[in-house]
Design a protein around this motif. Structure first.
Motif, PDB file in Angstrom:
ATOM      1  N   TRP A 267       0.792  -1.223   0.000  1.00 18.75           N
ATOM      2  CA  TRP A 267       0.000   0.000   0.000  1.00 18.75           C
ATOM      3  C   TRP A 267       0.828   1.279   0.000  1.00 18.75           C
ATOM      4  CZ3 TRP A 267      -5.175   0.336  -0.814  1.00 18.75           C
ATOM      5  CH2 TRP A 267      -5.879  -0.870  -0.791  1.00 18.75           C
ATOM      6  N   ASN A 268       2.139   1.203   0.107  1.00 22.90           N
ATOM      7  CA  ASN A 268       2.996   2.364  -0.121  1.00 22.90           C
ATOM      8  C   ASN A 268       3.524   2.375  -1.550  1.00 22.90           C
ATOM      9  OD1 ASN A 268       3.253   3.809   2.529  1.00 22.90           O
ATOM     10  ND2 ASN A 268       3.937   1.785   3.201  1.00 22.90           N
ATOM     11  N   ALA A 269       4.152   1.283  -1.944  1.00 23.45           N
ATOM     12  CA  ALA A 269       4.795   1.216  -3.262  1.00 23.45           C
ATOM     13  C   ALA A 269       3.797   1.269  -4.408  1.00 23.45           C
ATOM     14  CB  ALA A 269       5.624  -0.060  -3.368  1.00 23.45           C
ATOM     15  N   CYS A 270       2.522   1.035  -4.149  1.00 16.98           N
ATOM     16  CA  CYS A 270       1.536   1.086  -5.234  1.00 16.98           C
ATOM     17  C   CYS A 270       1.511   2.450  -5.917  1.00 16.98           C
ATOM     18  CB  CYS A 270       0.145   0.728  -4.710  1.00 16.98           C
ATOM     19  SG  CYS A 270      -0.533   1.883  -3.490  1.00 16.98           S
ATOM     20  N   ARG A 271       2.085   3.462  -5.274  1.00 17.74           N
ATOM     21  CA  ARG A 271       2.138   4.794  -5.876  1.00 17.74           C
ATOM     22  C   ARG A 271       3.298   4.955  -6.857  1.00 17.74           C
ATOM     23  NH1 ARG A 271       1.440   7.809  -0.107  1.00 17.74           N
ATOM     24  NH2 ARG A 271       2.431   5.865   0.569  1.00 17.74           N
ATOM     25  N   ALA A 272       4.209   4.002  -6.903  1.00 20.56           N
ATOM     26  CA  ALA A 272       5.404   4.154  -7.736  1.00 20.56           C
ATOM     27  C   ALA A 272       5.095   4.371  -9.221  1.00 20.56           C
ATOM     28  CB  ALA A 272       6.335   2.959  -7.547  1.00 20.56           C
ATOM     29  N   PRO A 273       4.145   3.645  -9.834  1.00 13.07           N
ATOM     30  CA  PRO A 273       3.880   3.903 -11.258  1.00 13.07           C
ATOM     31  C   PRO A 273       3.409   5.333 -11.516  1.00 13.07           C
ATOM     32  CG  PRO A 273       2.945   1.798 -10.578  1.00 13.07           C
ATOM     33  CD  PRO A 273       3.370   2.494  -9.326  1.00 13.07           C
ATOM     34  N   TRP A 274       2.677   5.906 -10.575  1.00 14.13           N
ATOM     35  CA  TRP A 274       2.234   7.298 -10.677  1.00 14.13           C
ATOM     36  C   TRP A 274       3.414   8.257 -10.521  1.00 14.13           C
ATOM     37  CZ3 TRP A 274       0.198   9.453  -5.488  1.00 14.13           C
ATOM     38  CH2 TRP A 274       0.124  10.846  -5.526  1.00 14.13           C
ATOM     39  N   ARG A 275       4.213   8.073  -9.472  1.00 18.17           N
ATOM     40  CA  ARG A 275       5.309   9.007  -9.216  1.00 18.17           C
ATOM     41  C   ARG A 275       6.374   8.937 -10.317  1.00 18.17           C
ATOM     42  NH1 ARG A 275       3.394  12.809  -5.756  1.00 18.17           N
ATOM     43  NH2 ARG A 275       2.868  11.979  -3.695  1.00 18.17           N
ATOM     44  N   LEU A 276       6.732   7.741 -10.725  1.00 19.55           N
ATOM     45  CA  LEU A 276       7.721   7.600 -11.790  1.00 19.55           C
ATOM     46  C   LEU A 276       7.144   8.069 -13.133  1.00 19.55           C
ATOM     47  CD1 LEU A 276       9.152   4.111 -10.813  1.00 19.55           C
ATOM     48  CD2 LEU A 276      10.371   6.289 -10.648  1.00 19.55           C
ATOM     49  N   GLY A 277       5.893   7.704 -13.391  1.00 15.48           N
ATOM     50  CA  GLY A 277       5.265   8.091 -14.643  1.00 15.48           C
ATOM     51  C   GLY A 277       5.064   9.589 -14.761  1.00 15.48           C
ATOM     52  N   ALA A 278       4.693  10.244 -13.658  1.00 15.15           N
ATOM     53  CA  ALA A 278       4.490  11.689 -13.688  1.00 15.15           C
ATOM     54  C   ALA A 278       5.788  12.407 -14.030  1.00 15.15           C
ATOM     55  CB  ALA A 278       3.944  12.174 -12.348  1.00 15.15           C
ATOM     56  N   ASP A 279       6.885  11.931 -13.466  1.00 15.92           N
ATOM     57  CA  ASP A 279       8.165  12.535 -13.811  1.00 15.92           C
ATOM     58  C   ASP A 279       8.530  12.250 -15.260  1.00 15.92           C
ATOM     59  OD1 ASP A 279      10.789  13.851 -12.886  1.00 15.92           O
ATOM     60  OD2 ASP A 279      11.460  11.997 -13.843  1.00 15.92           O
ATOM     61  N   ALA A 280       8.272  11.038 -15.718  1.00 17.82           N
ATOM     62  CA  ALA A 280       8.635  10.671 -17.092  1.00 17.82           C
ATOM     63  C   ALA A 280       7.945  11.565 -18.109  1.00 17.82           C
ATOM     64  CB  ALA A 280       8.283   9.206 -17.344  1.00 17.82           C
TER      65      ALA A 280
END
Length: 391
Positions: A267-280
Motif C-alpha cells: 500500500w505504499n509502493a503502489c504509488r510508484a507507477p504514478w510518481r515515476l510516470g508523472a516525472d517521465a
C-alpha cells in the motif's frame, strides 16, 4: 482573486514527446476529473470548528490511524492548486489547508508538519513529521506560487524545502528518510513512496541548491538497483528498502515499520507507477520513462490488459496476494501507461490499455470511506488528462 497562472483545462504546459493521452475529446476527460474533484471535496474536506477554527480546512482521512494526517494535507494542497481556474474556491481551500499545516509544526523542526492530528485537532503520535507529507506540502506551495503569485507561497516553500533537506534527507546517501524522527535502526530505511523525482527537480529549480541533483540521482540509481537485483521480471518496488547505508540495499525482509508486507509491492509502493510516470511524462528523463514503461508493460501482460485484474498487493516476482479493486493500485498504472507511446517497440495495444485504465477510473467514483485511494486516483487522473505540471 487572482487569475490562475496555469488554469485547469487549458493544457498549456506540454508533456514530453511520445506521452499518450486517453482517446476522445480532452474536454470530456477534463469534465471527468472535475466531477471526481467535486466528490473528493464533498467527502473529505473539513473546515471551521471541525479542524480548529475559522478559516482553516483539512483533508479528513477516515481510513487512517488518525482523522488528519500529513500525507492527506499534502495531497490537498497539490490538488487544489492544480484545480485553480476550474474551482473559484481553490485558493481559499488551499489557504485553509495551509493554515492547518502551519498551526501544527513538528516538534523537531518548526518548518515541518506534525504528521497526525486527532478529532479534537490535537497533535498525536509524538508530533513529529512524515517525509511524504512535507514533500507534497512544499511542492503544493510551489504550485501555488505559480498559480497566484505574491511571494509568500514561494518563501514558505523554500523554508520547507530547506527543512526537508536538513531533517528528512540522509546526509550520506541523499535518500529520503521516514521522517525527522528517523535515526538508529531506521536510519538505513527509505520508503519508496517518498521517491518523487519531479518534486526533487522542482526543489532544485526553486532553491538553486545542487544537492537536490544528488537527491534525484540517488533515488533513480537506487530504484534501478532494486529493480535489477530483486524484480527483474516485473520492475516492481517494495514498500521499504533497507540497507541503504551499508552498500547492500534490499527489500525489507518482513516487518520493518508497518507489517509483514513491508518488502512487497503493497500500500505504499503502489504509488510508484504514478510518481515515476508523472516525472517521465513531464521531464522526458530516460530513466523514469524506462521504469514507468516497464511497470506498465508488466501489468498489461500480467492482467491480459484488463484493469479489473490488478490486485491490491504483489510479491516482487509478480505473485499476487491481494484482492482486486482498489484505485490506489489500478489508477497509478494509468500514469505509467502514458509512457508506452508511439514509435516504441512492443507498444502494440498500449492505447487500448490506457483507455481501459482511464475508463475504469472514470467508472470508479470516490468512496467516502477511502480517502487514501481517492487522493491517489484523483492525482493520477490529473496527470493522465494532461492537467499536471511541474513548477
Amino acid at each position: 482573486m487572482r487569475r490562475a497562472g496555469v488554469p485547469f483545462g487549458e493544457h498549456s504546459v506540454r508533456y514530453a514527446p511520445g506521452a499518450l493521452r486517453p482517446s476522445g475529446d480532452p474536454a470530456a476527460a477534463d469534465r471527468q476529473v472535475l466531477e471526481h474533484y467535486r466528490r473528493w471535496k464533498a467527502f473529505f474536506l473539513r473546515s471551521g470548528d471541525e479542524v480548529g477554527g475559522r478559516g482553516r480546512c483539512a483533508v479528513f482521512t477516515p481510513d487512517a490511524g488518525h482523522p488528519f494526517v500529513a500525507e492527506a494535507q499534502g495531497y490537498g494542497l497539490v490538488i487544489t492548486a492544480l484545480m485553480a481556474g476550474a474551482d473559484p474556491d481553490a485558493q481559499d481551500i488551499f489557504d485553509g489547508i495551509l493554515r492547518h499545516v502551519l498551526a501544527h509544526p513538528s516538534v523537531n523542526h518548526p518548518d515541518l508538519h506534525a504528521a497526525q492530528q486527532d478529532a479534537g485537532g490535537r497533535d498525536a503520535g509524538g508530533g513529529d513529521s512524515a517525509t511524504d507529507g512535507d514533500l507534497d506540502i512544499a511542492y503544493g506551495l510551489l504550485l501555488a506560487d505559480r498559480q497566484w503569485g505574491g511571494g509568500a507561497y514561494e518563501a514558505l516553500a523554500v523554508r520547507r524545502i530547506d527543512a526537508v533537506l536538513e531533517s528528512e534527507v540522509h546526509r550520506g546517501t541523499r535518500l529520503t528518510k521516514l521522517g525527522d524522527w528517523s535515526s538508529g535502526r531506521y536510519d538505513e530505511v527509505s520508503r519508496t513512496s517518498d521517491w518523487m523525482p519531479d518534486h526533487f527537480r522542482a526543489f532544485r529549480a526553486a532553491t538553486g541548491d545542487p544537492r537536490w541533483d544528488e537527491v534525484l540521482d540517488a533515488h533513480l540509481s537506487l530504484a534501478g538497483v532494486v529493480r535489477t537485483r530483486h524484480a527483474p521480471a516485473t520492475g516492481l518496488l517494495p514498500d521499504f528498502v533497507v540497507g541503504t547505508t551499508s552498500g547492500d540495499p534490499r527489500p525489507a525482509p518482513g516487518e520493518v515499520l508497518e507489517g509483514p508486507h513491508d518488502g512487497d509491492y503493497h500500500w505504499n509502493a503502489c504509488r510508484a507507477p504514478w510518481r515515476l510516470g508523472a516525472d517521465a511524462v513531464t521531464s522526458g528523463d530516460a530513466r523514469t520513462w524506462a521504469a514507468a514503461r516497464g511497470l506498465s508493460r508488466w501489468a498489461r501482460a500480467a492482467t491480459g490488459g484488463d484493469p479489473a485484474e490488478i490486485r491490491n498487493g504483489y510479491r516482487l516476482d509478480g505473485t499476487a496476494y491481494g484482492d482486486p479493486g482498489s484505485p490506489a493500485f489500478f489508477a497509478p498504472f494509468a500514469v505509467a501507461a502514458m509512457t508506452e507511446g508511439e514509435g516504441d517497440a512492443g507498444d502494440e495495444g498500449a492505447q487500448g490499455w490506457l483507455d481501459a485504465l482511464w475508463a475504469r477510473m472514470c467508472g470508479s467514483p470516490p468512496d467516502p470511506a477511502r480517502a487514501y485511494a481517492a487522493g491517489v486516483q484523483l492525482q493520477s487522473m490529473l496527470v493522465v488528462s494532461h492537467n499536471y505540471w511541474v513548477p
